[in-house]
Design a protein around this motif. Structure first.
Motif, PDB file in Angstrom:
ATOM      1  N   GLU A  42     -42.041   8.302   1.422  1.00 34.78           N
ATOM      2  CA  GLU A  42     -41.093   9.418   1.295  1.00 34.78           C
ATOM      3  C   GLU A  42     -41.036  10.400   0.236  1.00 34.78           C
ATOM      4  OE1 GLU A  42     -37.139   8.028   1.980  1.00 34.78           O
ATOM      5  OE2 GLU A  42     -37.461   7.811   4.353  1.00 34.78           O
ATOM      6  N   ARG A  43     -42.261  10.718  -0.295  1.00 31.39           N
ATOM      7  CA  ARG A  43     -42.500  11.719  -1.290  1.00 31.39           C
ATOM      8  C   ARG A  43     -43.917  12.174  -1.502  1.00 31.39           C
ATOM      9  NH1 ARG A  43     -45.401   9.078  -5.594  1.00 31.39           N
ATOM     10  NH2 ARG A  43     -45.338   6.696  -5.583  1.00 31.39           N
ATOM     11  N   PRO A  78     -35.699   3.351   3.069  1.00 28.12           N
ATOM     12  CA  PRO A  78     -35.061   4.784   3.221  1.00 28.12           C
ATOM     13  C   PRO A  78     -34.278   5.142   2.350  1.00 28.12           C
ATOM     14  CG  PRO A  78     -35.006   3.272   5.084  1.00 28.12           C
ATOM     15  CD  PRO A  78     -35.321   2.281   3.828  1.00 28.12           C
ATOM     16  N   SER A  79     -34.309   6.424   1.915  1.00 32.08           N
ATOM     17  CA  SER A  79     -33.699   7.178   1.063  1.00 32.08           C
ATOM     18  C   SER A  79     -32.157   7.180   1.355  1.00 32.08           C
ATOM     19  CB  SER A  79     -34.208   8.462   0.642  1.00 32.08           C
ATOM     20  OG  SER A  79     -35.547   8.499   0.241  1.00 32.08           O
ATOM     21  N   VAL A 110     -33.840  16.587  -0.685  1.00 34.84           N
ATOM     22  CA  VAL A 110     -35.047  17.073  -0.239  1.00 34.84           C
ATOM     23  C   VAL A 110     -34.975  18.168   0.665  1.00 34.84           C
ATOM     24  CG1 VAL A 110     -37.034  16.208   0.975  1.00 34.84           C
ATOM     25  CG2 VAL A 110     -35.999  14.876  -0.868  1.00 34.84           C
ATOM     26  N   ASP A 111     -34.140  18.062   1.631  1.00 36.28           N
ATOM     27  CA  ASP A 111     -33.818  19.120   2.763  1.00 36.28           C
ATOM     28  C   ASP A 111     -33.743  20.469   2.025  1.00 36.28           C
ATOM     29  OD1 ASP A 111     -34.470  17.332   4.637  1.00 36.28           O
ATOM     30  OD2 ASP A 111     -32.355  17.199   4.981  1.00 36.28           O
ATOM     31  N   LYS A 158     -31.849  12.675   0.530  1.00 34.46           N
ATOM     32  CA  LYS A 158     -32.413  13.419   1.744  1.00 34.46           C
ATOM     33  C   LYS A 158     -31.769  14.791   1.737  1.00 34.46           C
ATOM     34  CE  LYS A 158     -32.920   9.271   5.063  1.00 34.46           C
ATOM     35  NZ  LYS A 158     -34.641   9.628   4.964  1.00 34.46           N
ATOM     36  N   ARG A 159     -30.567  15.056   1.429  1.00 32.80           N
ATOM     37  CA  ARG A 159     -29.904  16.228   1.385  1.00 32.80           C
ATOM     38  C   ARG A 159     -30.756  17.321   0.172  1.00 32.80           C
ATOM     39  NH1 ARG A 159     -25.029  13.656   2.235  1.00 32.80           N
ATOM     40  NH2 ARG A 159     -24.349  13.824  -0.086  1.00 32.80           N
ATOM     41  N   ARG A 185     -28.375   9.313   1.595  1.00 36.85           N
ATOM     42  CA  ARG A 185     -28.119  10.706   2.228  1.00 36.85           C
ATOM     43  C   ARG A 185     -28.318  11.757   1.097  1.00 36.85           C
ATOM     44  NH1 ARG A 185     -23.047   9.806   6.577  1.00 36.85           N
ATOM     45  NH2 ARG A 185     -24.194   8.506   8.002  1.00 36.85           N
ATOM     46  N   LYS A 245     -37.857   8.068  -5.032  1.00 37.48           N
ATOM     47  CA  LYS A 245     -39.016   8.979  -5.154  1.00 37.48           C
ATOM     48  C   LYS A 245     -39.991   8.662  -5.881  1.00 37.48           C
ATOM     49  CE  LYS A 245     -37.366  10.964  -1.372  1.00 37.48           C
ATOM     50  NZ  LYS A 245     -38.021  10.736   0.090  1.00 37.48           N
TER      51      LYS A 245
END
Length: 322
Positions: free
Chosen positions: A133-134, A210-211, A219-220, A216-217, A213, A254
């Motif tokens: 996830e990076r 899993p990262s 990264v988005d 994830k926000r 929330r 990450k």
């Protein structure tokens, strides 16, 4: 793409291999005979080949390429020189895994045959990036030898036997592109998940979790604003947390700071543009589009990530179009 070659001219062999795996030079001793047969098929970003030779020859890289070459010997021995100091003997039962970013040379003295995979390292980076996830860049550093008689090596060798059926004139499997694609994906997954490399520890020590929330926000938000001049404060506000918590979250999940992670995403975007964008756009224009202002630093960082200067990346074609 699929083709075969049979001949005895070292320059012709050089041209054939350069077209398939990257810039190489084939040489043979004066006044000696050479017979070389090469069969090749490309399946997306993984290609497969079978080489059979009679006579002494050397195959040396002329330049770095962002590809991984996996040799699976069937008969005969060869010495593989890697970089300036390392070497190994390639014999049946042992695969040799060669990073195209380190210049190597294959020296053959007698009859020799081997199968090989040529894998675009971008495919490996994509697999690692999804698992961790990076963004992932730099050298992969696979262990250079793999036992083909047991474990993952045995599975890899059996997959190579299946791929070898693609090389015959009447091979039906080549008419099944989805099958070839799945086989190629399985080969990449097998190498990344089972053969030791620089990122193995990260995969096994839980960095794949899993990262949360807020990460994830963040990264988005980065993806949505890759070409915009955003700051750490902007990212933290979009994630709904403080700057310090954001830094801790990225370090934990990450393996990089938020700003370093953003720079990696932008480098990926620049890389995609260099390969696919309108050729009328200059390297400098693409770099500036993604927020890189210092061209010397951009070129240096790009080379560290992809093994070649950005100007050379513009001239490269995908493996399947070789």
């Amino acid at each position: 793409m699929k083709f075969s070659y049979l001949g005895d001219d070292a320059e012709e062999v050089s041209d054939v291999l350069t077209r398939c795996i990257g810039p190489v030079r084939v040489q043979k001793p004066l006044n000696t005979a050479l017979s070389y047969r090469y069969e090749f098929i490309a399946a997306g970003r993984v290609a497969f080949s079978r080489a059979t030779s009679q006579g002494s020859l050397s195959i040396g890289q002329k330049g770095e390429v962002p590809k991984l070459l996996v040799l699976l010997p069937l008969h005969g021995a060869a010495r593989v020189r890697i970089g300036r100091d390392d070497s190994l003997i390639s014999i049946p039962g042992k695969a040799a895994i060669l990073d195209g970013n380190r210049l190597s040379e294959l020296q053959i003295e007698e009859a020799r045959s081997h199968l090989s995979f040529v894998i675009d390292q971008g495919e490996i980076f994509r697999h690692l990036s999804a698992a961790l996830e990076r963004p992932v860049h730099g050298s992969i550093d696979f262990t250079p030898e793999l036992d083909l008689t047991t474990g993952a090596g045995e599975i890899l060798f059996k997959l190579s036997q299946i791929m070898a059926t693609c090389l015959g004139d009447n091979a039906e499997i080549q008419e099944l592109p989805s099958t070839l694609s799945h086989l190629s994906e399985g080969i990449v997954n097998l190498l990344v998940d089972t053969v030791p490399h620089r990122f193995s520890a990260a995969l096994t020590e839980g960095e794949w979790l899993p990262s949360p929330r807020h990460v994830k926000r963040a990264v988005d938000f980065m993806h949505a604003n890759l070409s915009a001049p955003i700051s750490m404060t902007d990212i933290a506000e979009a994630a709904g947390i403080g700057v310090r918590s954001l830094q801790e979250g990225f370090k934990r999940f990450k393996g990089a700071s938020p700003i370093s992670y953003l720079a990696q995403l932008r480098m990926e975007a620049a890389h995609r543009d260099l390969l696919n964008a309108d050729q009328r756009l200059s390297v400098a224009e693409i770099a500036r589009k993604w927020g890189f202002r210092h061209m010397g630093r951009f070129a240096n960082d790009y080379r560290k990530s992809y093994g070649c200067p950005p100007s050379e990346a513009r001239r490269r074609l995908p493996l399947s179009d070789a």
